[in-house]
Design a protein around this motif. Structure first.
Motif, PDB file in Angstrom:
ATOM      1  N   PRO A   6      27.913   8.722  78.662  1.00 40.92           N
ATOM      2  CA  PRO A   6      27.211   7.438  78.639  1.00 40.92           C
ATOM      3  C   PRO A   6      26.512   7.080  79.951  1.00 40.92           C
ATOM      4  O   PRO A   6      25.424   6.500  79.931  1.00 40.92           O
ATOM      5  CB  PRO A   6      28.314   6.430  78.319  1.00 40.92           C
ATOM      6  N   GLN A   7      27.101   7.419  81.067  1.00 40.83           N
ATOM      7  CA  GLN A   7      26.554   7.021  82.361  1.00 40.83           C
ATOM      8  C   GLN A   7      25.132   7.538  82.583  1.00 40.83           C
ATOM      9  O   GLN A   7      24.335   6.901  83.257  1.00 40.83           O
ATOM     10  CB  GLN A   7      27.462   7.501  83.497  1.00 40.83           C
ATOM     11  N   ILE A   8      24.797   8.698  82.011  1.00 40.31           N
ATOM     12  CA  ILE A   8      23.454   9.259  82.214  1.00 40.31           C
ATOM     13  C   ILE A   8      22.662   9.360  80.909  1.00 40.31           C
ATOM     14  O   ILE A   8      21.593   9.957  80.870  1.00 40.31           O
ATOM     15  CB  ILE A   8      23.519  10.642  82.906  1.00 40.31           C
ATOM     16  N   GLY A   9      23.189   8.773  79.832  1.00 39.03           N
ATOM     17  CA  GLY A   9      22.475   8.784  78.564  1.00 39.03           C
ATOM     18  C   GLY A   9      22.360  10.156  77.923  1.00 39.03           C
ATOM     19  O   GLY A   9      21.400  10.436  77.226  1.00 39.03           O
ATOM     20  N   PHE A  10      23.344  11.003  78.144  1.00 38.46           N
ATOM     21  CA  PHE A  10      23.355  12.348  77.569  1.00 38.46           C
ATOM     22  C   PHE A  10      24.217  12.318  76.325  1.00 38.46           C
ATOM     23  O   PHE A  10      25.419  12.052  76.394  1.00 38.46           O
ATOM     24  CB  PHE A  10      23.916  13.334  78.601  1.00 38.46           C
ATOM     25  N   GLU A  11      23.613  12.553  75.176  1.00 35.07           N
ATOM     26  CA  GLU A  11      24.357  12.679  73.926  1.00 35.07           C
ATOM     27  C   GLU A  11      23.683  13.771  73.120  1.00 35.07           C
ATOM     28  O   GLU A  11      22.623  13.569  72.538  1.00 35.07           O
ATOM     29  CB  GLU A  11      24.378  11.360  73.159  1.00 35.07           C
ATOM     30  N   GLN A  12      24.290  14.954  73.143  1.00 35.95           N
ATOM     31  CA  GLN A  12      23.673  16.151  72.584  1.00 35.95           C
ATOM     32  C   GLN A  12      24.728  17.056  71.959  1.00 35.95           C
ATOM     33  O   GLN A  12      25.892  17.015  72.344  1.00 35.95           O
ATOM     34  CB  GLN A  12      22.999  16.981  73.699  1.00 35.95           C
ATOM     35  N   VAL A  13      24.284  17.905  71.060  1.00 35.16           N
ATOM     36  CA  VAL A  13      25.090  19.066  70.698  1.00 35.16           C
ATOM     37  C   VAL A  13      24.808  20.074  71.804  1.00 35.16           C
ATOM     38  O   VAL A  13      23.648  20.332  72.152  1.00 35.16           O
ATOM     39  CB  VAL A  13      24.691  19.624  69.316  1.00 35.16           C
TER      40      VAL A  13
END
Length: 98
Positions: free
Chosen positions: A61-68
């Motif tokens: 969440p801190q860097i907006g990374f949400e990925q497979v």
């Protein structure tokens, strides 16, 4: 110690040294994250079983990374945490899957 939460699938890790970078050839770059975390004797089996899968849903969440993402690089200070009280230092780099 300054830690950040990272979720690998449904498991939360408190990580240190969080950084974002890119991997891949120019024009085909993929986002990646790297971080360090501690693994105790009690968590060793569950963590290694999770990491052996190799591909995960990752949320930072801190860097907006949400990925497979897939494991891009991985290392540990110990290869056997079966001894009671043992704690290993893990380094994990995950790159978004294309």
């Amino acid at each position: 110690m300054n830690t950040n939460p990272v979720w690998i699938d449904d498991r939360r890790f408190e990580v240190m040294n969080l950084r974002e970078f890119t991997v891949g050839a120019p024009g085909q770059e993929r986002r990646a994250v790297a971080f360090d975390f501690k693994v105790t004797h009690d968590d060793y089996h569950d963590v290694t079983t999770l990491l052996y899968r190799g591909t995960f849903r990752v949320r930072v969440p801190q860097i907006g990374f949400e990925q497979v993402a897939d494991i891009h690089n991985y290392s540990t200070s110990l290869d056997n945490l079966y001894d009671q009280g043992a704690v290993g230092d893990y380094h994990l780099e995950l790159a978004e899957r294309r």
